[in-house]
Design a protein around this motif. Structure first.
Motif, PDB file in Angstrom:
ATOM      1  N   THR A 278      29.525  71.699  84.073  1.00 54.34           N
ATOM      2  CA  THR A 278      30.779  72.452  83.952  1.00 54.34           C
ATOM      3  C   THR A 278      31.864  71.501  83.470  1.00 54.34           C
ATOM      4  O   THR A 278      31.678  70.282  83.433  1.00 54.34           O
ATOM      5  CB  THR A 278      31.195  73.049  85.314  1.00 54.34           C
ATOM      6  OG1 THR A 278      31.503  71.980  86.215  1.00 54.34           O
ATOM      7  CG2 THR A 278      30.087  73.908  85.910  1.00 54.34           C
ATOM      8  N   LEU A 279      33.000  72.050  83.115  1.00 51.06           N
ATOM      9  CA  LEU A 279      34.109  71.222  82.642  1.00 51.06           C
ATOM     10  C   LEU A 279      34.599  70.277  83.743  1.00 51.06           C
ATOM     11  O   LEU A 279      35.109  69.189  83.459  1.00 51.06           O
ATOM     12  CB  LEU A 279      35.263  72.117  82.171  1.00 51.06           C
ATOM     13  CG  LEU A 279      34.971  72.961  80.926  1.00 51.06           C
ATOM     14  CD1 LEU A 279      36.161  73.868  80.618  1.00 51.06           C
ATOM     15  CD2 LEU A 279      34.670  72.047  79.737  1.00 51.06           C
ATOM     16  N   SER A 280      34.437  70.691  84.980  1.00 53.15           N
ATOM     17  CA  SER A 280      34.922  69.871  86.095  1.00 53.15           C
ATOM     18  C   SER A 280      33.846  68.927  86.626  1.00 53.15           C
ATOM     19  O   SER A 280      34.072  68.194  87.580  1.00 53.15           O
ATOM     20  CB  SER A 280      35.406  70.770  87.234  1.00 53.15           C
ATOM     21  OG  SER A 280      34.358  71.615  87.677  1.00 53.15           O
ATOM     22  N   GLY A 281      32.674  68.962  86.020  1.00 53.37           N
ATOM     23  CA  GLY A 281      31.590  68.102  86.507  1.00 53.37           C
ATOM     24  C   GLY A 281      30.324  68.898  86.735  1.00 53.37           C
ATOM     25  O   GLY A 281      29.841  69.562  85.820  1.00 53.37           O
ATOM     26  N   PHE A 282      29.817  68.879  87.966  1.00 55.88           N
ATOM     27  CA  PHE A 282      28.591  69.601  88.290  1.00 55.88           C
ATOM     28  C   PHE A 282      28.867  70.646  89.367  1.00 55.88           C
ATOM     29  O   PHE A 282      29.580  70.393  90.334  1.00 55.88           O
ATOM     30  CB  PHE A 282      27.506  68.644  88.773  1.00 55.88           C
ATOM     31  CG  PHE A 282      26.990  67.743  87.684  1.00 55.88           C
ATOM     32  CD1 PHE A 282      26.021  68.186  86.809  1.00 55.88           C
ATOM     33  CD2 PHE A 282      27.483  66.468  87.538  1.00 55.88           C
ATOM     34  CE1 PHE A 282      25.544  67.366  85.787  1.00 55.88           C
ATOM     35  CE2 PHE A 282      27.016  65.630  86.535  1.00 55.88           C
ATOM     36  CZ  PHE A 282      26.044  66.084  85.655  1.00 55.88           C
ATOM     37  N   ALA A 283      28.275  71.801  89.168  1.00 58.07           N
ATOM     38  CA  ALA A 283      28.456  72.889  90.125  1.00 58.07           C
ATOM     39  C   ALA A 283      27.314  72.891  91.129  1.00 58.07           C
ATOM     40  O   ALA A 283      26.465  72.004  91.151  1.00 58.07           O
ATOM     41  CB  ALA A 283      28.508  74.214  89.366  1.00 58.07           C
ATOM     42  N   THR A 284      27.299  73.929  91.973  1.00 56.22           N
ATOM     43  CA  THR A 284      26.213  74.090  92.945  1.00 56.22           C
ATOM     44  C   THR A 284      24.882  74.172  92.215  1.00 56.22           C
ATOM     45  O   THR A 284      24.789  74.819  91.167  1.00 56.22           O
ATOM     46  CB  THR A 284      26.434  75.382  93.750  1.00 56.22           C
ATOM     47  OG1 THR A 284      27.700  75.291  94.425  1.00 56.22           O
ATOM     48  CG2 THR A 284      25.328  75.577  94.772  1.00 56.22           C
ATOM     49  N   PRO A 285      23.851  73.508  92.730  1.00 50.26           N
ATOM     50  CA  PRO A 285      22.546  73.546  92.056  1.00 50.26           C
ATOM     51  C   PRO A 285      22.110  74.965  91.729  1.00 50.26           C
ATOM     52  O   PRO A 285      22.242  75.878  92.553  1.00 50.26           O
ATOM     53  CB  PRO A 285      21.603  72.900  93.071  1.00 50.26           C
ATOM     54  CG  PRO A 285      22.485  71.985  93.850  1.00 50.26           C
ATOM     55  CD  PRO A 285      23.807  72.693  93.962  1.00 50.26           C
ATOM     56  N   ALA A 286      21.597  75.141  90.532  1.00 45.84           N
ATOM     57  CA  ALA A 286      21.172  76.470  90.109  1.00 45.84           C
ATOM     58  C   ALA A 286      19.967  76.953  90.907  1.00 45.84           C
ATOM     59  O   ALA A 286      19.754  78.153  91.052  1.00 45.84           O
ATOM     60  CB  ALA A 286      20.827  76.435  88.616  1.00 45.84           C
TER      61      ALA A 286
ATOM     62  N   GLU B  55      18.159  67.247  87.253  1.00 44.32           N
ATOM     63  CA  GLU B  55      18.168  67.693  85.863  1.00 44.32           C
ATOM     64  C   GLU B  55      19.483  68.406  85.571  1.00 44.32           C
ATOM     65  O   GLU B  55      19.887  69.326  86.303  1.00 44.32           O
ATOM     66  CB  GLU B  55      16.996  68.631  85.609  1.00 44.32           C
ATOM     67  CG  GLU B  55      16.921  69.174  84.195  1.00 44.32           C
ATOM     68  CD  GLU B  55      15.795  70.185  84.018  1.00 44.32           C
ATOM     69  OE1 GLU B  55      15.555  70.582  82.879  1.00 44.32           O
ATOM     70  OE2 GLU B  55      15.196  70.592  85.043  1.00 44.32           O
ATOM     71  N   SER B  56      20.119  67.983  84.518  1.00 43.38           N
ATOM     72  CA  SER B  56      21.357  68.636  84.086  1.00 43.38           C
ATOM     73  C   SER B  56      21.005  69.851  83.228  1.00 43.38           C
ATOM     74  O   SER B  56      20.262  69.746  82.263  1.00 43.38           O
ATOM     75  CB  SER B  56      22.221  67.659  83.296  1.00 43.38           C
ATOM     76  OG  SER B  56      23.378  68.306  82.818  1.00 43.38           O
ATOM     77  N   VAL B  57      21.552  71.016  83.627  1.00 42.55           N
ATOM     78  CA  VAL B  57      21.257  72.249  82.889  1.00 42.55           C
ATOM     79  C   VAL B  57      22.577  72.920  82.489  1.00 42.55           C
ATOM     80  O   VAL B  57      23.632  72.653  83.072  1.00 42.55           O
ATOM     81  CB  VAL B  57      20.395  73.220  83.717  1.00 42.55           C
ATOM     82  CG1 VAL B  57      19.052  72.607  84.033  1.00 42.55           C
ATOM     83  CG2 VAL B  57      21.130  73.622  85.003  1.00 42.55           C
ATOM     84  N   ALA B  58      22.471  73.764  81.505  1.00 48.00           N
ATOM     85  CA  ALA B  58      23.665  74.490  81.059  1.00 48.00           C
ATOM     86  C   ALA B  58      24.104  75.488  82.129  1.00 48.00           C
ATOM     87  O   ALA B  58      23.288  76.120  82.786  1.00 48.00           O
ATOM     88  CB  ALA B  58      23.359  75.216  79.751  1.00 48.00           C
ATOM     89  N   ALA B  59      25.410  75.597  82.297  1.00 46.96           N
ATOM     90  CA  ALA B  59      25.949  76.543  83.265  1.00 46.96           C
ATOM     91  C   ALA B  59      25.763  77.969  82.776  1.00 46.96           C
ATOM     92  O   ALA B  59      25.840  78.251  81.586  1.00 46.96           O
ATOM     93  CB  ALA B  59      27.422  76.267  83.504  1.00 46.96           C
ATOM     94  N   VAL B  60      25.470  78.860  83.723  1.00 52.08           N
ATOM     95  CA  VAL B  60      25.309  80.264  83.384  1.00 52.08           C
ATOM     96  C   VAL B  60      26.690  80.914  83.381  1.00 52.08           C
ATOM     97  O   VAL B  60      27.430  80.877  84.383  1.00 52.08           O
ATOM     98  CB  VAL B  60      24.393  80.975  84.393  1.00 52.08           C
ATOM     99  CG1 VAL B  60      24.304  82.472  84.061  1.00 52.08           C
ATOM    100  CG2 VAL B  60      23.022  80.342  84.417  1.00 52.08           C
ATOM    101  N   VAL B  61      27.059  81.478  82.253  1.00 50.25           N
ATOM    102  CA  VAL B  61      28.390  82.085  82.120  1.00 50.25           C
ATOM    103  C   VAL B  61      28.359  83.530  82.622  1.00 50.25           C
ATOM    104  O   VAL B  61      27.454  84.283  82.268  1.00 50.25           O
ATOM    105  CB  VAL B  61      28.863  82.056  80.647  1.00 50.25           C
ATOM    106  CG1 VAL B  61      30.240  82.678  80.531  1.00 50.25           C
ATOM    107  CG2 VAL B  61      28.868  80.622  80.158  1.00 50.25           C
TER     108      VAL B  61
END
Length: 275
Positions: free
Chosen positions: A199-207, A269-275
């Motif tokens: 995310t723009l702010s870093g990393f969100a809650t694990p998917a 693993e870094s993944v794309a955020a779900v919009v």
């Protein structure tokens, strides 16, 4: 520290497997030592020639009979010399090929002893403090736990001997060096690679946070081992602190699987955020 798995490598693994059997009060499997010792006791060609020469100098009643016998003896000695050389050269490869089966046999044969040590550790752990060093003398005196501490320490030393049946697991980027020695004697739950959305702010809650129970349990175990040592981590395992992590000696393939799961638990693993 009471739990200290020996450094096991290809050169000493057979000896450590034998030591594990002896620790459990069991007879160790037969090894090549008896055969090699017997080969070593046989006279070499040089030694046989020296004996024959002495006989000839001393005189023989029937030279032809002596010669016939001498030919057989020198051929046997020559063959034994060749056999010693070739067998000693082939032993390392033969041992390497036999190790998986020997480890599996050990895991099965030692299972009752491992279970007995685990139960003794679990019983003692209930009386020992969950914080601080349970084996510190002042802590033992203050809590009147000398008997439980002695029992727990004996069980940890015993488990160390059983862990030595496996090649030592080396710590690295994905496996904490404090956890690596524990893997031969603790089960590891199924772990999945954590997926963190960018995310723009870093990393969100694990998917995949709902699938991370095993991963988080292993990370917590690693944290305890790193900050408080192997003894404390194994006491917590014996107390049942982490579901899916129990005391059990691994088979040859199971150890590889445990290493794989711990490696996954340490991977993000870094993944794309779900919009």
């Amino acid at each position: 520290m009471s739990y200290y798995a020996p450094m096991t490598n290809e050169l000493n693994q057979l000896s450590h497997i034998e030591a594990a059997y002896l620790c459990a009060g069991l007879e160790a499997p037969k090894r090549a030592n008896a055969v090699l010792d017997l080969l070593g006791e046989q006279p070499t060609m040089t030694e046989t020639a020296a004996v024959l020469a002495r006989e000839a100098v001393d005189g023989v009643p029937d030279p032809q009979a002596w010669l016939d016998g001498a030919m057989v003896r020198i051929r046997d000695a020559q063959a034994l010399d060749a056999l010693r050389i070739e067998v000693n050269m082939a032993i390392p490869v033969a041992t390497s090929l036999a190790i998986p089966a020997l480890v599996d046999d050990a895991a099965q044969a030692l299972a009752p002893a491992v279970d007995k040590a685990a139960k003794a550790l679990a019983k003692a752990a209930k009386a020992l403090p969950t914080k601080g060093d349970p084996f510190d003398l002042s802590t033992i005196v203050a809590n009147h736990t000398s008997r439980e501490a002695e029992t727990a320490q004996a069980a940890l030393v015993e488990l160390s001997a059983y862990a030595g049946a496996h090649l030592s697991v080396m710590g690295g980027d994905k496996i904490a060096r404090e956890v690596a020695p524990l893997l031969p004697i603790i089960t590891v739950p199924v772990c999945v690679v954590e997926q963190r959305p960018r995310t723009l702010s870093g990393f969100a809650t694990p998917a995949n946070r709902d699938d991370l129970d095993g991963t988080l349990a292993v990370r917590s175990l690693e944290s305890t081992a790193r900050n408080h040592g192997a003894d404390r981590a194994l006491l917590d395992v014996a107390r049942g602190r982490w579901p899916g992590i129990t005391i059990a000696l691994a088979s040859y393939d199971e150890l590889a699987q445990r290493v794989e799961q711990v490696t996954r638990a340490a991977t993000v693993e870094s993944v794309a955020a779900v919009v």
